[in-house]
Each structure stands twice: as structure tokens, then as C-alpha cells.
Scaffold this active site. Structure first.
Site: not given
Ligand code: CMC
Length: 430
Positions: A309, A365
Site C-alpha cells: 500500500h 483487497d
Molecule cells: N508485490 C511485489 N512487490 C511489490 C508489491 C507487490 N504487490 N508492491 C510493492 N512491491 C515492491 C516494489 O517492486 C518495490 O520494490 P523495490 O523497492 O525493490 O523497487 C517496493 O515494493 C515499493 O513499491 P512501489 O511500487 O514503490 O510502492 P507504491 O507505493 O508505489 O505502490 C501499490 C503501492 C499498492 C500500487 C503496490 O504495492 C501494488 O501494486 N500492490 C498490488 C496492487 C494492490 O493490491 N493494490 C490495492 C491497494 S489497496 C486498495 C486501494 O486503496 O485501492
């Protein structure tokens, strides 16, 4: 403390600017950079707005480090335990919990705005192909409400804003159920005002004209809790979209439709649908290690859906509550092999250094899809359910924004890195 400031110095020119620090009730202090461009000549660069507060708000606060979520100052755990969805909707809209009488008046009002115009049902919904994704239909139908409510709507009149809010909260379950019925080919079912908000949605989705339908209290309660947990989440992508669209003075139904579109994405509300698809793809506990390895591989775009998240760097408090609801629902509706798979996946991911280091925990989710599936709701309706619950959050933020004396049209700037100047050659010379 009064007059706290931050000084920003340009190390090339030695020129400095003092910027005021704004203190919140909770959370990070905020540097007011409003005069930066005018007085200092710089913009700020913050892709994904990870360090940017786009507005002042009194609606929702979440503490990502502690894993806490408050609506109007009330902890989500207490609201989920003591209130129904419409009480929480009233709270988000009005800033305070309703009295018994106010709640019953609110239920009456919502009950008297919940029908849909017949030409919407007959002409617009039936115009979609039978297999149209319900989020595509929702985006179109919610936007089309602006065609019914536009000329006589004055968004600067508080009474008009409140009626708009009531209409949206009331009509969104009817629209959602109509999309479902269109997909299944069943006759549309009208709302019943003796039912609760969530009971009514279940009724409109699952009742058929040829036999009586009884709302199951376990399903109704589960949906009610899920809706409370999904009702608002401060300045997330869809809410910020609603605010940005609405900041131009656009019709609020059109602005909410923009929020529906934003919610649809798999990184946002579409994640609940993506979780179930992912569990089906993993298929068996024996395949988990392979998928965990894929999630950790930088060259693989696969991510564990339902994990991580942007703001929660501890457990998502909504996931904790939903996990309990999930077990209650499955106790009634029978075990789901997906739940066993989900539990194993959670265990393995939570003990893996990659996920621990990055503070990647299951989010709301991760479990909501399993609950919806157990209740007989098809996968492509999961994000629609989220949209129904989030409508109250979107409209509360829109209302707050229009009321804000500091409201300006949202207009981010950019760091232009394209071509500096090119002359257009004649077509024959290109
Ligand atoms: N699986 C594997 N690796 C992950 C994941 C994941 N679900 N989420 C983040 N990472 C890794 C990412 O690769 C990165 O690694 P590194 O630092 O080595 O590059 C690190 O964790 C930080 O990730 P980020 O993309 O910079 O984090 P973010 O804050 O931009 O993304 C997120 C947040 C929710 C978009 C992401 O965690 C994700 O894509 N999760 C899966 C989709 C999901 O479940 N979304 C629902 C969110 S909750 C409901 C809502 O509020 O809508």
C-alpha cells in the site's frame, strides 16, 4: 508552535526562501510551497504525489506507520463495531454521527432517491453489450446522470450540493445492481425501502420476480462492514481524481464518474478482482514458491495482488477487520479453496525477507474478493461493490472542496524534458 518555517537555499545562487510549516491535527507537518514558483522561480517535482498534500481536509486520517484509520476522528474499528453503513455515510457527509431521529430521516431520504430514470434503464443500460464489463457501464451510467441533473444544479448552493450527495448515495446501488442484471440477462429488480442499504443491494442483485427472496443477515452484515471499511480513504487516486475533475466546477456526477474510472485500475480498486484472478492462476499451494519468486524478480512485471500500500507501511487496519468477516462468511457459506491458498500465500510472503524489508502486508483487497465470491458476487462485480461504498467518500470530498474558500482549479506543473525547438520541414523533406 506558531511561525515554524523551513528555509530553502539554492546552492548555486545562494538565494534563500523561507516557507511556512503548517501543523496538522495528526500526521506529518506540511511545508506550504504556494509562493515558491512566484517568488523563487521553481516548481517541485513529486511523481505520484508521494510527498505532496493537495488540500486541507477534515474527513479522514490514516496513519500508515501505525496502521490506523479514522473517519472524522472516530477509529474505524469502533465504527465497524457500532454503526451501520448509512450512519457512517451521514458522518462522512456531515462531520458528525446522526442522532436516532436524524438517522431515520437520512434513511428515508436515501430511500426516496434510489430509483433510476426509466429511460436510463431502458435505453442506456440495454444499449450495452450483454458482456460489457460492469465498471465500464458504471462509468458511463454515473456520468450520464449529469445529463439529467445539470441545468437546475447550482454547485455553489449548499442545499443543491446535499441533494446531489443524497442522490448519488441512493442511486449507486440501484445502478450497480442494474449492471449486474444486464450482464446476467435477468429482469431488473426495483429497490425496496423496508430493507437496509446493503440488504437492498443484495435484493436488487439476487431477487428474481418468480419467487420470494430473503436477505441473509450474515451476508448483509458482511457487506455492511465491508462498505464501512471502503467508504473513504483520504486522497487516494480516485478521490484525487474526483477533486481534480470537480475543481473546474464540472458537473459533480461527471466528476464522480471520473472517480469510478480511476478506481477501476488494478493498482487501486481493481485489485480485489486481480487477487481472485491471481489465486486462480496460482491454482495450488505447491505453486506458491514459484509465484513468490516471480513477485521478487525485477525483470518480471508480476506483483502479488492484494499486497502493499502506498501509505500503510504496517498492517492495513481494514485487512485485519475484513479477515474476521471473511471467516464468519465462510463459516456460513462453506470453505473456499482460495482462502486456504490465500492464507498460505500470506504466511509465506510475511516471512520472506523481500516483503518484510519493503513492509509489504496484505491490504483490504486481499480478503474482500474472497468474501464477495462466497456471497455469490461474480469477480467482475468486485470493483463495482467498492465503487458503491466509496461513492460517499468521493461526494464528501467533492462537497468539502467546493466549500473550501481556498479552492483553485487543480493545475499541476511539469518538468519539461522534450525537444527545445524544431522547425517544421516541408512534407517532401521529412
Ligand atoms: N508485490 C511485489 N512487490 C511489490 C508489491 C507487490 N504487490 N508492491 C510493492 N512491491 C515492491 C516494489 O517492486 C518495490 O520494490 P523495490 O523497492 O525493490 O523497487 C517496493 O515494493 C515499493 O513499491 P512501489 O511500487 O514503490 O510502492 P507504491 O507505493 O508505489 O505502490 C501499490 C503501492 C499498492 C500500487 C503496490 O504495492 C501494488 O501494486 N500492490 C498490488 C496492487 C494492490 O493490491 N493494490 C490495492 C491497494 S489497496 C486498495 C486501494 O486503496 O485501492
Amino acid at each position: 508552535m506558531a511561525n515554524k518555517t523551513v528555509t530553502l537555499t539554492d546552492n548555486t545562487t545562494g538565494k534563500s526562501i523561507e516557507l511556512p510549516i503548517m501543523d496538522p491535527t495528526h500526521g506529518n507537518s506540511v511545508v506550504d510551497i504556494g509562493k515558491l514558483a512566484k517568488e523563487f522561480g521553481y516548481f517541485t517535482y513529486d511523481p505520484g504525489f508521494v510527498s505532496t498534500a493537495s488540500c486541507k481536509s477534515t474527513i479522514t486520517f490514516l496513519d500508515g506507520e501505525r496502521g490506523q484509520l479514522y473517519y472524522r476522528g472516530y477509529p474505524i474499528e469502533q465504527l465497524a463495531a457500532k454503526c451501520c453503513f448509512l450512519e457512517v455515510a451521514y458522518l462522512l457527509l456531515n462531520g458528525r454521527l446522526p442522532t436516532e431521529q436524524e438517522l431515520s430521516e437520512f434513511q428515508y431520504i436515501i430511500g426516496h432517491h434510489n430509483m433510476m430514470r426509466e429511460n436510463l434503464r431502458y435505453n442506456l443500460i440495454r444499449g450495452f453489450n450483454y458482456d460489457a464489463h460492469p465498471m465500464a457501464m458504471m462509468t458511463g451510467i454515473v456520468g450520464s446522470l449529469s445529463a439529467f441533473y445539470h441545468d437546475n444544479l447550482d454547485i455553489y448552493n449548499p442545499e443543491h450540493r446535499m441533494i446531489t450527495s443524497h442522490r448519488l448515495i441512493a442511486k449507486i446501488p440501484t445502478i450497480a445492481a442494474a449492471c449486474y442484471k444486464h450482464n446476467t440477462g435477468q429482469p431488473f429488480v426495483f429497490p425496496q425501502n423496508h430493507l437496509t442499504y446493503c440488504g437492498n443491494l443484495l435484493h436488487m442483485m439476487f431477487a428474481v420476480p418468480c419467487e420470494p427472496y430473503h436477505v441473509d443477515p450474515v451476508a448483509e452484515k458482511a457487506l455492511d462492514v465491508l462498505f464501512i471499511l471502503h467508504a473513504d480513504h483520504e486522497q487516494n487516486a480516485s478521490t484525487s481524481t474526483v477533486r481534480l475533475a470537480g475543481s473546474s466546477g464540472a458537473n459533480p456526477y461527471a466528476a464522480i464518474a471520473a472517480g469510478v474510472a480511476s478506481l477501476w485500475g488494478p493498482a487501486h480498486g481493481g485489485a480485489n478482482e486481480a487477487v481472485l484472478k491471481m489465486l486462480a492462476e496460482i491454482g495450488d499451494v505447491s505453486n506458491i514458491d514459484k509465484y513468490i519468486a516471480r513477485a521478487k524478480d525485477k525483470d518480471d512485471s508480476f506483483r502479488l495482488m492484494g499486497f502493499g500500500h502506498r501509505v500503510y507501511r504496517n498492517y492495513d487496519p481494514r485487512a485485519k477487520l475484513i479477515k474476521e468477516v471473511c471467516h464468519q462468511v465462510l463459516a456460513k457459506y462453506g470453505d473456499d479453496p482460495h482462502l486456504e491458498l490465500a492464507m498460505k500465500l500470506e504466511d509465506i510472503a510475511l516471512s520472506d525477507e523481500f516483503f518484510i524489508e519493503r513492509k509489504l502486508y496484505p491490504n483490504v483487497d486481499f480478503y474482500s474478493g474472497i468474501i464477495y465470491k462466497a456471497l455469490g458476487i461474480p469477480i467482475n462485480m468486485f470493483t463495482v461493490m467498492f465503487a458503491v461504498a466509496r461513492t460517499v467518500g468521493w461526494i464528501s470530498h467533492w462537497k468539502e472542496m467546493i466549500d473550501d474558500p481556498e479552492l483553485k482549479i487543480g493545475r499541476p506543473r511539469q518538468l519539461y524534458v522534450g525537444e527545445a525547438h524544431r522547425d517544421v520541414p516541408d512534407l517532401a523533406d521529412r
